[in-house]
Design an enzyme around this catalytic site. Structure first.
Site, short mmCIF file in Angstrom:
data_model
loop_
_atom_site.label_atom_id
_atom_site.label_comp_id
_atom_site.label_asym_id
_atom_site.label_seq_id
_atom_site.Cartn_x
_atom_site.Cartn_y
_atom_site.Cartn_z
N ALA A 61 42.98 41.15 30.93
CA ALA A 61 43.86 41.80 31.90
C ALA A 61 44.46 43.07 31.31
CB ALA A 61 44.97 40.84 32.32
N GLY A 102 40.41 37.57 30.34
CA GLY A 102 39.63 37.87 31.54
C GLY A 102 38.28 38.47 31.23
N GLU A 105 36.10 35.53 30.72
CA GLU A 105 35.89 34.89 32.01
C GLU A 105 34.88 35.67 32.85
OE1 GLU A 105 39.89 32.54 33.19
OE2 GLU A 105 40.22 34.67 32.78
N GLU A 125 45.35 33.24 26.46
CA GLU A 125 46.46 33.23 27.42
C GLU A 125 47.61 32.31 27.04
OE1 GLU A 125 42.88 34.72 29.63
OE2 GLU A 125 43.28 33.18 28.13
#
Length: 695
Positions: A61, A102, A105, A125
């Site tokens: 992110a 992210g 991911e 995270e």
């Protein structure tokens, strides 16, 4: 802040391009979705390679969008991953350098993944009090197995790509030195005709003894997660990958992610994350300010602090000379440094060769002439202005032009110290915290004439020696110790009124402090505070202090180093034992003051000590001693043991509500020693306006 699109033969290359780590901000997500759809619509394209520009595949992110509407604006990361996963043409993630959060991911949403060795793979995270919220807890177990995935998600620790080469996470890990783009395009060509396209979601999560493993994991994580809820939530969401259908697992993950987003612990961790990055930004010192070269250092003083400071330079590969006034003091200091390194070797924290290499970078001398060529010299002598004056006049006489002259003073006026030299522009405060080779905080004190290049050099040096540099203006005690003085005043007043050291410490440690004020004072040395109070009696006789701490010091009870302080200590041990002598002394002193001792609730102890920090912090902020409230929080989180899950004193005050904090302070101001509770004007104004310190 976008994604670049190029074509090589029948392969489209989509390159995430959002420096420095290709954060998946809104613009990058939008451009990536457009690029994937463009490639899918082009009949000449048979496969797609997704990679990252510069020094990362993607760090996840975009931190610049944290807590902003952009983070939830379409296309979200979920949407981007779905577009990649549902693409009718194979998408190959070409991973290098950094693939985290992210970014990982997104790679897991691709049909294939290839990588260079040395890439750091992580879902970190949990370090922000969260869990992976875009399918990471559901997809990672399907490619690396339940146990490895749970460990990666719960700890957030990076794993090198080559260590994952035997898992289904990577279809291929290329040899070192391979041209990643060329190899990835060749790989994409090989799989271009493959159908059906493999999807991680279609894989099953197997484990020979799933329920027993998860039960053991829950117990272990609960035992070590302390005040933070995220690690246990991580266990449950990873467990869902093995117990629920994929879509149900995704929904469960999303629900737990949104729950954690609202927890005070996650908000505190995210605040600290952003605050640490903000601390290095100085409005009037541009990022391109030239810095001075630091290739050789010197430290004046071989005591506990001076030796620890010297170790920081040696650990960073910078030769350092330690200056002392006697051979005996020098030999003792150098022996302590060697012992510290040997302890690290014995504990497995350092290999012998490295220890010897670092010890070899530290030399000793009794002559100022021997340090004249150093690029920076740090004074670490007794906290007395007369002693500082003698040292700085000698440094001014011998140090080469352009050398930085730094003081490790914890309370004294840096501008007066600078005035002892003919080069005040070269003088700066570098306040290390004991033990200096361990504690992460470095208060960088900016004098009124400190050069911007000197300040920029100090900030760069703090990073090189792995410290968190926080800038402070000049005042008595700077940020940390000025606030600490008010904290300790309240702790001592509480003893007069009815508390005992062990109750105060237990209350503060229950709140989350690493150590209560009395255990901390015994560790640091009670004589340090005694000396400051003596100076205060001369310079500021109007400030009221409890005499309790002076009575302690008059008996030579200076703490662990004397085997007795607020607590008793057995020879060779550091365990604090409640002291009958201290209890009698405290109770007798209350009687001498004519005070009837009363039961004091732990909640009052916590409120008085923490709000004393907040009130003084607000004054420091208003005076411009601290640039921002978050800098104050970083000082207390990294140097004074303030509980991380509460985000620092200023952030904590905002979570309580500034009007409520002000109401409590006014209540204490109406009581005994009310002058210690004069509300900060900034606090009053912000409470009235309904604003917080961050604004």
């Amino acid at each position: 802040m976008s994604a670049d699109y190029t074509v090589q033969g029948s392969v489209a290359v989509v390159t995430l391009n959002n420096p420095p780590v290709n954060g998946l901000g809104l613009a990058t997500r939008s451009a990536s979705v457009d690029a994937i759809r463009r490639a899918e619509a082009d009949p000449g394209i048979e496969a797609i390679v997704l990679t990252g520009a510069g020094k990362a595949f993607s760090g996840g992110a975009d931190i610049r969008e944290f807590n902003s509407p952009k983070a939830l604006t379409e296309p979200t990361l979920h949407t981007l991953i779905r577009v990649v996963e549902d693409c009718s043409k194979p998408v190959v993630a070409a991973v290098h350098s950094v693939c985290m959060g992210g970014g990982l991911e997104l790679a897991l949403g691709c049909h294939y993944r290839v990588a260079l060795p040395g890439a750091q793979i992580a879902l970190p995270e949990v370090k922000l009090g969260l869990l992976p919220g875009a399918g990471g807890t559901q997809r990672l177990p399907r490619v690396v197995g339940l146990e490895m995935a749970l460990d990666m998600v719960v700890t957030g620790t990076p794993v090198l790509s080559e260590k994952l080469a035997g898992t289904a996470l990577f279809d291929e890990v290329f040899a070192a030195g391979t041209d990643l783009l060329a190899a990835s395009i060749a790989f994409a060509g090989k799989v271009a005709a493959q159908r059906p396209l493999p999807k991680v979601r279609a894989r099953a999560v197997g484990h020979p003894d799933r329920d027993a493993f998860l039960a053991t994991a829950r117990a272990a994580v609960k035992a070590r997660s302390g005040a933070f809820p995220a690690p246990l939530e991580c266990v449950e969401t990873v467990a869902a990958s093995a117990t629920l259908p994929f879509e149900e697992g995704l929904a469960f993950e999303r629900a737990r992610f949104l729950h954690l987003m609202q927890t005070p612990e996650s908000k505190a961790l995210r605040h600290a994350f952003m605050a640490e990055r903000a601390a290095s930004k100085l409005p009037d010192v541009p990022a391109d300010t030239p810095v001075r070269r630091i290739e050789r250092a010197a430290v004046v003083g071989a005591g506990t602090m001076g030796g620890g400071i010297a170790m920081n330079f040696a650990n960073a590969g910078i030769p350092v000379t330690v200056l002392e006034t006697s051979q005996e003091a020098l030999d003792k200091g150098l022996a302590t440094i060697r012992k510290n390194y040997e302890n690290s070797v014995r504990k497995g924290k350092l290999v012998q060769d490295k220890a010897e290499q670092r010890i070899g970078l530290i030399t000793g001398t009794l002559s100022y002439e021997d340090i004249a060529g150093a690029d920076i010299v740090i004074e670490a002598v007794f906290e007395d202005m007369g002693v500082k004056e003698s040292v700085f006049r000698q440094l001014d006489a011998v140090m080469k032009q352009g050398a930085i002259l730094a003081s490790n003073t914890s309370t004294l006026d840096l501008d007066r110290i600078a005035a002892f030299t003919g080069r005040p522009q070269d003088v700066i405060g570098l306040h290390f915290f004991s033990p200096a080779n361990v504690m992460r905080l470095l208060e960088i004190v900016r004098g009124k004439e400190t050069g911007k290049d000197v300040l920029a050099t100090a900030m760069a040096l703090s990073k090189k020696i792995k410290k968190l540099g926080v800038v402070s203006g000049v005042c008595d005690g700077f940020i940390g110790n000025r606030m600490l003085e008010q904290y300790l005043r309240q702790a001592f007043f509480l003893l007069e009124e009815g508390a005992l050291p062990e109750q105060v410490d237990a209350a503060m440690e229950g709140f989350g402090f690493a150590m209560g004020p009395f255990r901390m004072s015994d560790l640091a040395g009670n004589d340090v505070g005694w000396y400051i109070r003596k100076r205060r009696a001369v310079e500021s006789p109007h400030i009221a202090y409890s005499k309790t701490a002076d009575l302690l010091c008059e008996q030579g009870r200076f703490g662990q180093k004397t085997g007795a302080g607020w607590y008793d200590y057995q020879p060779g041990e550091r365990k604090a034992q409640p002291s009958a002598w201290v209890r009698d002394m405290v109770e007798r002193h209350s009687a001498e003051l004519g005070l009837v001792r009363r039961p004091i609730a732990n909640s009052e102890i916590v409120e008085r000590l923490v709000y004393a920090l907040v009130n003084e912090g607000a004054k420091i902020l208003e005076e411009g001693i601290a640039l921002r409230a978050s800098d104050i929080d970083m000082v207390y989180l990294s140097g004074y043991g303030f509980p991380l899950h509460r985000g620092g004193p200023m952030f904590y005050a905002e979570t309580v509500g500034l009007p409520k904090v002000l109401e409590a302070i006014r209540g204490y101001a109406a009581g005994r020693h009310g002058e210690a509770w004069l509300p900060a004007p900034l606090l009053e104004r912000l409470a009235q306006e309904g604003k917080g310190f961050a604004g």
